[in-house]
Design a protein around this motif. Sequence first.
Motif, short mmCIF file in Angstrom:
data_model
loop_
_atom_site.label_atom_id
_atom_site.label_comp_id
_atom_site.label_asym_id
_atom_site.label_seq_id
_atom_site.Cartn_x
_atom_site.Cartn_y
_atom_site.Cartn_z
N ILE A 104 0.80 -1.19 0.02
CA ILE A 104 0.18 -0.13 0.03
C ILE A 104 0.99 1.18 0.17
CG2 ILE A 104 -1.84 1.34 1.31
CD1 ILE A 104 -2.73 -1.50 2.20
N ALA A 105 2.08 1.17 0.79
CA ALA A 105 2.96 2.36 0.74
C ALA A 105 3.85 2.48 -0.37
CB ALA A 105 3.57 2.17 2.15
N SER A 106 4.30 1.36 -0.94
CA SER A 106 5.26 1.44 -1.91
C SER A 106 4.82 1.38 -3.47
CB SER A 106 6.42 0.36 -1.69
OG SER A 106 5.92 -0.84 -2.00
N ALA A 107 3.68 0.61 -3.69
CA ALA A 107 3.16 0.59 -5.16
C ALA A 107 1.48 0.86 -5.20
CB ALA A 107 3.29 -1.00 -5.41
N ARG A 108 1.24 1.80 -4.87
CA ARG A 108 -0.04 2.38 -4.58
C ARG A 108 -0.99 2.27 -6.16
NH1 ARG A 108 -4.11 3.98 -0.69
NH2 ARG A 108 -5.98 3.81 -2.11
N ALA A 109 -0.09 3.03 -6.95
CA ALA A 109 -0.87 3.14 -8.46
C ALA A 109 -1.06 1.72 -8.86
CB ALA A 109 0.15 3.90 -9.21
N GLU A 110 0.08 0.97 -8.95
CA GLU A 110 -0.17 -0.63 -9.30
C GLU A 110 -1.41 -1.36 -8.62
OE1 GLU A 110 2.56 0.84 -8.38
OE2 GLU A 110 4.33 0.23 -9.62
N LEU A 111 -1.35 -1.21 -7.20
CA LEU A 111 -2.53 -1.67 -6.37
C LEU A 111 -3.90 -1.26 -6.74
CD1 LEU A 111 -3.28 -3.63 -3.93
CD2 LEU A 111 -2.76 -1.65 -2.56
N ASP A 112 -3.91 0.01 -6.88
CA ASP A 112 -5.40 0.75 -7.33
C ASP A 112 -5.62 -0.11 -8.63
OD1 ASP A 112 -5.66 2.23 -5.41
OD2 ASP A 112 -4.92 3.98 -6.13
N ALA A 113 -4.77 -0.04 -9.64
CA ALA A 113 -5.26 -0.65 -11.03
C ALA A 113 -5.75 -2.21 -10.77
CB ALA A 113 -4.09 -0.82 -11.97
N LEU A 114 -4.99 -3.17 -9.81
CA LEU A 114 -5.39 -4.35 -9.50
C LEU A 114 -6.72 -4.44 -9.09
CD1 LEU A 114 -4.31 -7.21 -9.45
CD2 LEU A 114 -3.88 -6.91 -7.06
N LEU A 115 -6.97 -3.54 -7.92
CA LEU A 115 -8.20 -3.62 -7.28
C LEU A 115 -9.25 -3.62 -8.40
CD1 LEU A 115 -7.67 -1.17 -4.19
CD2 LEU A 115 -7.66 -3.74 -4.35
N ARG A 116 -9.38 -2.75 -9.36
CA ARG A 116 -10.27 -2.84 -10.18
C ARG A 116 -10.60 -4.07 -11.10
NH1 ARG A 116 -8.35 2.46 -10.65
NH2 ARG A 116 -6.73 2.14 -12.17
N ARG A 117 -9.72 -5.05 -11.06
CA ARG A 117 -9.85 -6.45 -11.72
C ARG A 117 -10.33 -7.48 -10.74
NH1 ARG A 117 -4.38 -7.47 -14.71
NH2 ARG A 117 -5.83 -8.74 -15.97
N LEU A 118 -10.65 -7.07 -9.41
CA LEU A 118 -10.75 -8.32 -8.40
C LEU A 118 -12.37 -8.18 -8.13
CD1 LEU A 118 -8.15 -7.20 -5.91
CD2 LEU A 118 -8.22 -8.92 -7.46
N ASP A 119 -12.52 -9.67 -7.70
CA ASP A 119 -14.01 -10.06 -7.23
C ASP A 119 -13.94 -9.78 -5.68
OD1 ASP A 119 -15.27 -10.83 -9.61
OD2 ASP A 119 -13.59 -12.56 -9.43
N GLY A 120 -12.91 -9.95 -4.98
CA GLY A 120 -12.76 -9.87 -3.67
C GLY A 120 -11.24 -9.52 -2.90
#
Length: 310
Positions: free
Chosen positions: A153-169
Amino acid sequence: MPLIVTGTVGIDSITTPSHGRQDHVLGGSCSYFAASAQHLAPVRVVAAVGEDFPVEFHQRLRSFPGVDVRGLELRKGSKTFRWGGRYMQNMDQRESLFTELNVLSERPPAVPAEFRDSKVVFLANTHPSVQSGMLDQIESPTLVVADTMDFWIASARAELDALLRRLDGLVLNYDEAQQLTGLANTVAAARRITQMGPSFVVVKKGEHGCLFVHKDRIGALPAYPSEVVVDPTGAGDSFAGGMMAALARASNNGHAAEALRDFGAFKRALAVGTVMASFTIERFGLDRLASLQQAELSARLGQFLDMVRA
Ligand code: AMP
């Protein structure tokens, strides 16, 4: 429904307040997930380790009958992920002493051709780009769930936000849900995360159990009341392993996401995860998951379901 996981396979150093220290333990989010899940359903592992990965650790992973390690890449010239953690007196809080990414900062591991038809996908803790890279290689997944943690969350926020949009859970710890949303209230934080992509969120609260939000529904389960807590490492990953394997089983003849529409099946999957975590923490590393017998698992699950039935 074939279940697949990517995440870390690493070497841990663990310091506990009452059970001493273990310096060279097979760990990693993927290892715990797979060792737990395979008690309920076969699981395919995709991860990379370096040249320094001990042969006996490789054998250990292979010794779990339901774990398929054909996607575990031994990468020449690379070093294995290493993590050190220290638990506080209450065993519920810990600090990371060091995180050496090594092979994690390189290209994502390749998904073997024979794993690409996997349907139920778990992206255990690792770099969000590695999580996305794995998902890109699965042909037509029906259920995609991830875990994340403070470090990412601290070091790769942009990549994490993009991943969240692809998740069911999404499955994460309560302090990480707060960190991700800026909201102190766990329920509000979980609801906010459902607006970021996933349709369900499970927030793990250590010895206080878990809270979950699924569309317009909300629920909570206690933790299993454990008397023996030696090493809590891997509790979260084992929880996810039990939960995902139970969901994969529940959806055996249909679309995996349908298992989620049945709130009862979803809660039972969380109960299985809770019980798997309670076994993991009884010993260091994967030791307890390795010795666990089906009869012990069924007995504790029955006891837990009795306990939570109001
Ligand atoms: P858990 O106790 O379930 O949160 O997971 C513990 C495992 O996570 C340990 O075996 C570590 O090797 C692994 N781990 C620690 N930090 C990270 C990280 N930043 N990314 C991925 N895995 C990690």
